[in-house]
Design an enzyme around this catalytic site. Structure first.
Site, PDB file in Angstrom:
ATOM      1  N   ASP A  28       0.861  -1.171   0.000  1.00 32.35           N
ATOM      2  CA  ASP A  28       0.000   0.000   0.000  1.00 32.35           C
ATOM      3  C   ASP A  28       0.906   1.232   0.000  1.00 32.35           C
ATOM      4  O   ASP A  28       2.095   1.149   0.316  1.00 32.35           O
ATOM      5  CB  ASP A  28      -0.877  -0.047   1.256  1.00 32.35           C
ATOM      6  N   ASP A  30      -0.310   5.060   0.927  1.00 32.60           N
ATOM      7  CA  ASP A  30      -0.610   6.034   1.976  1.00 32.60           C
ATOM      8  C   ASP A  30      -0.580   5.410   3.373  1.00 32.60           C
ATOM      9  O   ASP A  30      -1.349   4.498   3.673  1.00 32.60           O
ATOM     10  CB  ASP A  30      -1.978   6.665   1.739  1.00 32.60           C
TER      11      ASP A  30
END
Length: 259
Positions: A28, A30
Site C-alpha cells: 500500500d 498512503d
C-alpha cells in the site's frame, strides 16, 4: 588455478540464482510506503471535510455500516484545494519510509518485482515516488485510481466496482496466476482498504498501531507488525536465505516460522 576458481564461483552463483526463492512484493502507499496519507492531508484541511467528519466515516467503515468506497467518495467530494495548493502546502513535504529505498534496491538486485497497490490517485503517487526514487520509480508498477483536478474540485475515478473501489486482492490473484508455485507473496499495508489483499498474502506486514493490525488481531489473522521497511527486508532475506520458512495453518493463513 585462478581461472578455474573463477569458473567454479560463476557456476555455483548461477545455480544459486536459478534456484533462489522467488518473491513478489506488494505494498500500500498512503500510511505504509509513505509516512503521510496523501488523501487525509487534503480531506482534513479546513477547506475540506475536516478530521471530525472523517473519523465518523472511518468508524462506519470499521463497523460495516458504510462501504469503504462510499465513505471515501464522500471524503474526496469534500476536497476543495487547487492542484498547486495541494503540492505547495502538503505533498512537497511528504516523506516515505526511510527503510524503503534500501529494501527496493535489495529487490531490484534479486529481480523481485515491487508493486504499489493503492486507493489513492495515480498522478499524486507517481510524482511523489519520482521525487524520492528518481529513475528507479519507473520500475515500480502503480495500481491505483485515476483522478483529476478541475479548479478546486477533485474527482476520483475508481479502478473497479468493488466496495473498495480498487480491490487489491485482484492484483495479487492476477500475479499469482502466472507466478511459480513456490513464489512468496509479500504484502505490506496499514488500513481497511488492505484487508482484501491481506488474505491473499503469504507474508503479511501490518504497520504497527494502525487499522490493519487491529483488524488482524480481531479476526485472528497471522501478521508481522512493522515500523520500517528495514524490518520487512530482514524477514524477506531470512526467507530467501533459508533461515525461515512459510507455514500454512489449519485456517489457511500463512505465517513465517524459523527453520
Amino acid at each position: 588455478m585462478s581461472s578455474l576458481l573463477t569458473f567454479c564461483y560463476s557456476f555455483v552463483s548461477s545455480i544459486f540464482k536459478f534456484t533462489m526463492t522467488q518473491v513478489q512484493v506488494f505494498t500500500d502507499f498512503d500510511g505504509t510506503l509513505s509516512l503521510d496519507d496523501t488523501g487525509l492531508l487534503l480531506i482534513d484541511d479546513r477547506r475540506s471535510m475536516g478530521p471530525e467528519r472523517r473519523r465518523v466515516l472511518e468508524h462506519e467503515i470499521l463497523e460495516g455500516t458504510k462501504t469503504y468506497r462510499d465513505a471515501v467518495q464522500e471524503m474526496w467530494d469534500s476536497v476543495h484545494l487547487s492542484w498547486d495548493e495541494a503540492w505547495a502546502e502538503y505533498f512537497n513535504n511528504c516523506t516515505i519510509d526511510p527503510g524503503f529505498p534500501a529494501f527496493n534496491d535489495y529487490c531490484r538486485e534479486h529481480n523481485f518485482p515491487v508493486t504499489v497497490v493503492s486507493s489513492g490517485l495515480i498522478p499524486v503517487l507517481e510524482k511523489i515516488m519520482t521525487n524520492f526514487l528518481g529513475e528507479k520509480a519507473k520500475d515500480i508498477e502503480i495500481i491505483a485510481n485515476k483522478g483529476e483536478v478541475t479548479g478546486r474540485d477533485w474527482k476520483i475515478t475508481w479502478r473497479d466496482d468493488s466496495i473498495y473501489g480498487n480491490d487489491k486482492s485482484k492484483t495479487l490473484e492476477k500475479a499469482r496466476a502466472t507466478a511459480t508455485k513456490d513464489t512468496i507473496f509479500v504484502f505490506c499495508g496499514d488500513g481497511v482498504s488492505d484487508i482484501s489483499a491481506a488474505k491473499h498474502a503469504d507474508v503479511l506486514f501490518a504497520r504497527r498501531g494502525r487499522d490493519l493490525e487491529f483488524y488482524c488481531k480481531r479476526e485472528d489473522i497471522p501478521f508481522i507488525a512493522f515500523d520500517t521497511f528495514a524490518e520487512v527486508e530482514q524477514v524477506v532475506k531470512d526467507l530467501v536465505e533459508g533461515r525461515s520458512r512459510i507455514e500454512t495453518s489449519a485456517s489457511g493463513f500463512c505465517q513465517v516460522v524459523p527453520k
